[in-house]
Scaffold this motif. Structure first.
Motif, PDB file in Angstrom:
ATOM      1  N   SER A  64      11.703  -4.766   3.286  1.00 45.75           N
ATOM      2  CA  SER A  64      10.329  -4.729   2.779  1.00 45.75           C
ATOM      3  C   SER A  64      10.299  -4.456   1.285  1.00 45.75           C
ATOM      4  O   SER A  64       9.482  -5.025   0.551  1.00 45.75           O
ATOM      5  N   TRP A  65      11.226  -3.614   0.833  1.00 46.63           N
ATOM      6  CA  TRP A  65      11.273  -3.270  -0.595  1.00 46.63           C
ATOM      7  C   TRP A  65      11.649  -4.477  -1.442  1.00 46.63           C
ATOM      8  O   TRP A  65      11.147  -4.643  -2.551  1.00 46.63           O
ATOM      9  N   ARG A  68       8.774  -6.391  -2.620  1.00 49.62           N
ATOM     10  CA  ARG A  68       7.821  -5.715  -3.499  1.00 49.62           C
ATOM     11  C   ARG A  68       8.539  -5.293  -4.765  1.00 49.62           C
ATOM     12  O   ARG A  68       8.841  -4.124  -4.973  1.00 49.62           O
ATOM     13  N   GLU A  73       4.144  -0.255  -7.839  1.00 45.13           N
ATOM     14  CA  GLU A  73       3.688  -0.054  -6.475  1.00 45.13           C
ATOM     15  C   GLU A  73       4.570   0.921  -5.708  1.00 45.13           C
ATOM     16  O   GLU A  73       5.787   0.934  -5.834  1.00 45.13           O
ATOM     17  N   ASN A  74       3.899   1.739  -4.900  1.00 44.33           N
ATOM     18  CA  ASN A  74       4.593   2.600  -3.963  1.00 44.33           C
ATOM     19  C   ASN A  74       4.715   1.862  -2.637  1.00 44.33           C
ATOM     20  O   ASN A  74       4.141   0.792  -2.443  1.00 44.33           O
ATOM     21  N   MET A  75       5.446   2.431  -1.705  1.00 43.44           N
ATOM     22  CA  MET A  75       5.591   1.809  -0.395  1.00 43.44           C
ATOM     23  C   MET A  75       5.599   2.891   0.673  1.00 43.44           C
ATOM     24  O   MET A  75       6.200   3.957   0.491  1.00 43.44           O
ATOM     25  N   ASP A 313      -1.261   1.601   2.131  1.00 42.10           N
ATOM     26  CA  ASP A 313      -0.381   0.451   2.005  1.00 42.10           C
ATOM     27  C   ASP A 313      -0.672  -0.541   3.125  1.00 42.10           C
ATOM     28  O   ASP A 313      -1.105  -0.163   4.222  1.00 42.10           O
ATOM     29  N   LEU A 315       1.294  -4.098   4.675  1.00 43.31           N
ATOM     30  CA  LEU A 315       2.469  -4.953   4.592  1.00 43.31           C
ATOM     31  C   LEU A 315       2.390  -6.059   5.627  1.00 43.31           C
ATOM     32  O   LEU A 315       1.976  -5.832   6.767  1.00 43.31           O
TER      33      LEU A 315
END
Length: 415
Positions: A64-65, A68, A73-75, A313, A315
């Motif tokens: 996922s990282w 992004r 952006e944070n996750m 968030d 996703l």
């Protein structure tokens, strides 16, 4: 010409510090013959489950990282929510489709069903808070859609999933959103605006976590300070300082554990070494590394700080899950979800979309999903380690009984 219809999966997570349950009612189980329940067979863990879940969590975060790649952006994601929803789906999978899902999980489906059922059934819930889990399956009211009874029974028995048959119209949208609102304690008021005509089924998982810190912060422990971002820019934010009882360390990590009241759950903070880039740190993570960090925790006081922050968030998990090897389930020509449902024309059912929503709030009293807290600078001793989360860090919310990662997040900027 063969037609392809889609099963839509929505994964929903919300962690709540303290919230009132919404006044909106449940839609009502419209298939009373499928009763939520529990399997009677006993499950005996063999020690392989937690490492497999940690490995799944880390690989899910890494995939996922990679999607992004921004500096702002944070996750936040909940591997436990993704695991529950996909395991429900796997109860309708067969052939290579099932084999790929099991390979991604690191456990065979029967073992995962037993493990997750036993885990959810044993979740501690006290006046001090805890984790709640809700699952539902929504079916289109179409006489041509023949849903396999074993699929529904398995998910009702293992996961307490309620089953609804609806016309998939505007009223159904309202009912699904009401279910979401109720089971996320009003923090997510809805997930759908409309239902596409090709949608046949929604599988929804919702997690809600609420707990106070074992030692809430006092007013004097909250002070403004500087958070330095990866690009060197600086932001003034409120930090919470405390002394925590458990120190974590390896060759490129310093961290600590902060407990929630009752010590059934805890927040884990991982601060990469100053010379290690965040991307490199995440790439070097593994399930074994996280397990080792926790297993080698040191009973040593840590001076620490954590910024107050809130993150929402959303996703789309399709690409991440496919990169983890779950390929056939998303392919209209290869998916084998025949154990889920059938259509008279032989149309194939496949996963169209996996959506995942999360929410986190960290403040003086506790956590709405995941957070770290820390320590009093004015009580500093020279031989005590210091872990101040004043630059990008990784955090987890774990179940202390099973050492399972409920939430895992990356904080690049608290503002």
């Amino acid at each position: 010409m063969k037609k392809f219809l889609s099963v839509w999966l929505i994964l929903i997570l919300l962690a709540v510090l303290s919230g009132c349950t919404s006044g909106q009612g449940d839609a009502g189980n419209l298939l009373p013959e499928v009763k939520p329940g529990r399997q009677t067979a006993n499950f005996a863990a063999d020690g392989t489950e937690a490492p497999a879940v940690y490995d799944f969590a880390v690989r899910l975060l890494q995939q996922s990282w990679q999607e992004r790649q921004t500096q702002t952006e944070n996750m936040l994601l909940a591997p436990s929510s993704v695991l529950l929803a996909l395991t429900m789906t796997a109860n309708g999978a067969a052939g290579d489709t099932l084999a790929q899902v099991e390979a991604a999980f690191g456990l065979p489906l029967p073992r995962l069903n037993g493990y997750l059922q036993a885990y959810v059934a044993a979740l501690p819930r006290t006046e001090q808070g805890g984790l709640s889990v809700a699952n539902s399956i929504w079916l289109k009211d179409d006489e041509n859609l023949v849903v396999q009874p074993d699929f529904l029974r398995a998910n009702a028995a293992y996961y307490g999933a309620a089953v609804y048959r609806e016309p998939f119209d505007a009223e159904t949208v309202a009912k699904i959103n009401a279910w979401v609102n109720k089971h996320t304690e009003g923090m997510i008021d809805g997930i759908l605006r409309e239902i596409p005509p090709e949608a046949l089924m929604y599988l929804i998982n919702a997690l809600a976590f609420e707990a106070d810190w074992e030692n809430p912060y006092r007013e004097w422990q909250v002070q403004p300070d500087i958070f330095t971002k990866e690009d060197g820019s600086r932001a003034e934010v409120d930090f919470m300082y405390s002394t925590e009882p458990v120190y974590l360390q390896d060759e490129n990590t310093a961290g600590f554990i902060k407990y929630y009241a009752g010590r059934d759950y805890a927040f884990v903070a991982l601060l990469p070494a100053a010379e290690v880039r965040l991307d490199d740190y995440l790439a070097g993570l593994s399930g074994d590394k996280l397990c080792s960090l926790l297993q080698n925790a040191q009973a040593q006081e840590v001076f620490a700080s954590i910024p107050k922050f809130t993150v929402d968030d959303a996703l789309n998990m399709n690409e991440a899950l496919q990169n983890m090897g779950i390929v056939n389930a998303f392919d209209p020509g290869l998916a084998d979800l025949s154990g889920m449902a059938a259509l008279p024309g032989g149309e194939n059912i496949f996963i169209n979309e996996v959506l995942h929503k999360t929410h986190i709030e960290v403040d003086e009293q506790g956590t709405r999903a995941a957070a770290v807290t820390s320590l009093g600078a004015d009580a500093m001793l020279p031989d005590n380690p210091e872990v101040y989360l004043n630059r990008p860090f990784v955090y987890l919310l774990i179940d202390c009984r099973e050492q399972l990662p409920l939430f895992i997040g990356v904080m690049r900027s608290p503002q």
